[in-house]
Design a protein around this motif. Structure first.
Motif, mmCIF file in Angstrom:
data_model
loop_
_atom_site.group_PDB
_atom_site.id
_atom_site.type_symbol
_atom_site.label_atom_id
_atom_site.label_comp_id
_atom_site.label_asym_id
_atom_site.label_seq_id
_atom_site.Cartn_x
_atom_site.Cartn_y
_atom_site.Cartn_z
ATOM 1 N N THR A 168 0.841 -1.202 0.000
ATOM 2 C CA THR A 168 0.000 0.000 0.000
ATOM 3 C C THR A 168 0.870 1.244 0.000
ATOM 4 N N GLU A 169 0.673 2.087 -0.974
ATOM 5 C CA GLU A 169 1.461 3.316 -1.092
ATOM 6 C C GLU A 169 1.235 4.203 0.134
ATOM 7 N N GLY A 170 2.333 4.752 0.646
ATOM 8 C CA GLY A 170 2.249 5.671 1.767
ATOM 9 C C GLY A 170 2.336 5.024 3.131
ATOM 10 N N VAL A 171 2.458 3.693 3.184
ATOM 11 C CA VAL A 171 2.551 3.007 4.480
ATOM 12 C C VAL A 171 3.997 2.651 4.768
ATOM 13 N N GLU A 172 4.451 3.025 5.942
ATOM 14 C CA GLU A 172 5.778 2.632 6.432
ATOM 15 C C GLU A 172 5.569 1.666 7.582
ATOM 16 N N TYR A 230 5.269 -5.449 18.916
ATOM 17 C CA TYR A 230 4.195 -5.096 17.991
ATOM 18 C C TYR A 230 4.776 -4.562 16.695
ATOM 19 N N VAL A 231 3.892 -4.321 15.731
ATOM 20 C CA VAL A 231 4.261 -3.700 14.466
ATOM 21 C C VAL A 231 3.484 -2.393 14.379
ATOM 22 N N SER A 232 4.194 -1.324 14.096
ATOM 23 C CA SER A 232 3.612 0.006 14.011
ATOM 24 C C SER A 232 3.500 0.399 12.540
ATOM 25 N N LEU A 233 2.322 0.865 12.135
ATOM 26 C CA LEU A 233 2.096 1.281 10.747
ATOM 27 C C LEU A 233 1.946 2.802 10.713
ATOM 28 N N HIS A 234 2.727 3.433 9.835
ATOM 29 C CA HIS A 234 2.774 4.893 9.770
ATOM 30 C C HIS A 234 2.432 5.394 8.374
ATOM 31 N N SER A 235 1.724 6.510 8.343
ATOM 32 C CA SER A 235 1.560 7.273 7.107
ATOM 33 C C SER A 235 2.756 8.216 7.036
ATOM 34 N N PRO A 236 2.897 8.974 5.963
ATOM 35 C CA PRO A 236 3.984 9.963 5.943
ATOM 36 C C PRO A 236 3.851 10.995 7.068
#
Length: 196
Positions: A111-115, A122-128
């Motif tokens: 998915t574009e924009g996901v870091e 845990y796993v952390s999902l970030h937008s820009p």
């Protein structure tokens, strides 16, 4: 998606280390090596002494202090692990839940924009812009996706009691791969959009 693909898409604690070192340099004009050398020259023996000296003598607080502390006194072991080691550690005793995490990582990587930022637990999902979701093995039978999402709590999207100022107050509990469906991915996409 292979483990290698996860590793390419995911960031580990090194991201935080680099960020803290950059913050220290911006705040003080000196890099972590200079500060560590100064701390050693002053005979600072532990983290508390270092933090007191940096705060009281130089006005340096918070994350910028971590950079120097880790340089002088060592990095916690989990911070030195790579992305695959971190995710493996989270699910080592719960292999039946690993496919759920892998599916969420695959969505994130594609998915574009996901870091993706791997952490010890845990796993952390970030937008820009900021963090929008967290994937956590909640117990022996469940993976939780906690979201920063402005949406009514209904159906699978549950309200989570949080402390004041915490915006991650929505959760979806996943017990099987069947739960990683269009509805869940829609919640993730909406949270990404709201936080971008």
């Amino acid at each position: 998606m292979s483990e290698t693909s996860h590793a390419k898409a995911a960031k580990t604690w090194q991201t935080m280390v680099d960020s803290n070192q950059a913050l220290l340099l911006r705040k003080t004009g000196r890099d972590v090596h200079w500060w560590a050398a100064e701390g050693r020259a002053r005979g600072l023996k532990n983290d508390a002494e270092l933090r007191d000296w940096m705060r009281e003598d130089h006005g340096v607080t918070g994350y910028a202090q971590y950079a120097v502390s880790w340089e002088m006194f060592g990095y916690p072991g989990f911070m030195l692990r790579d992305a695959d080691e971190l995710i493996d550690g989270q699910y080592v005793n719960h292999p039946q839940l690993r496919p759920i995490a892998d599916a969420l990582l695959a969505w994130s990587a594609e998915t574009e924009g996901v870091e993706i930022q791997m952490r010890k637990g845990y796993v952390s999902l970030h937008s820009p812009r900021r963090k929008f979701a967290q994937v956590t093995r909640a117990n022996n039978t469940t993976v939780d996706v906690v979201l920063r999402l402005d949406a009514p709590a209904e159906g699978r999207l549950e309200a989570v009691k949080v402390r004041e100022g915490d915006f991650f107050d929505r959760r979806v509990r996943l017990r099987s791969m069947d739960d990683v469906d269009d509805e869940l991915l829609g919640y993730l996409a909406k949270a990404l959009d709201q936080n971008s």
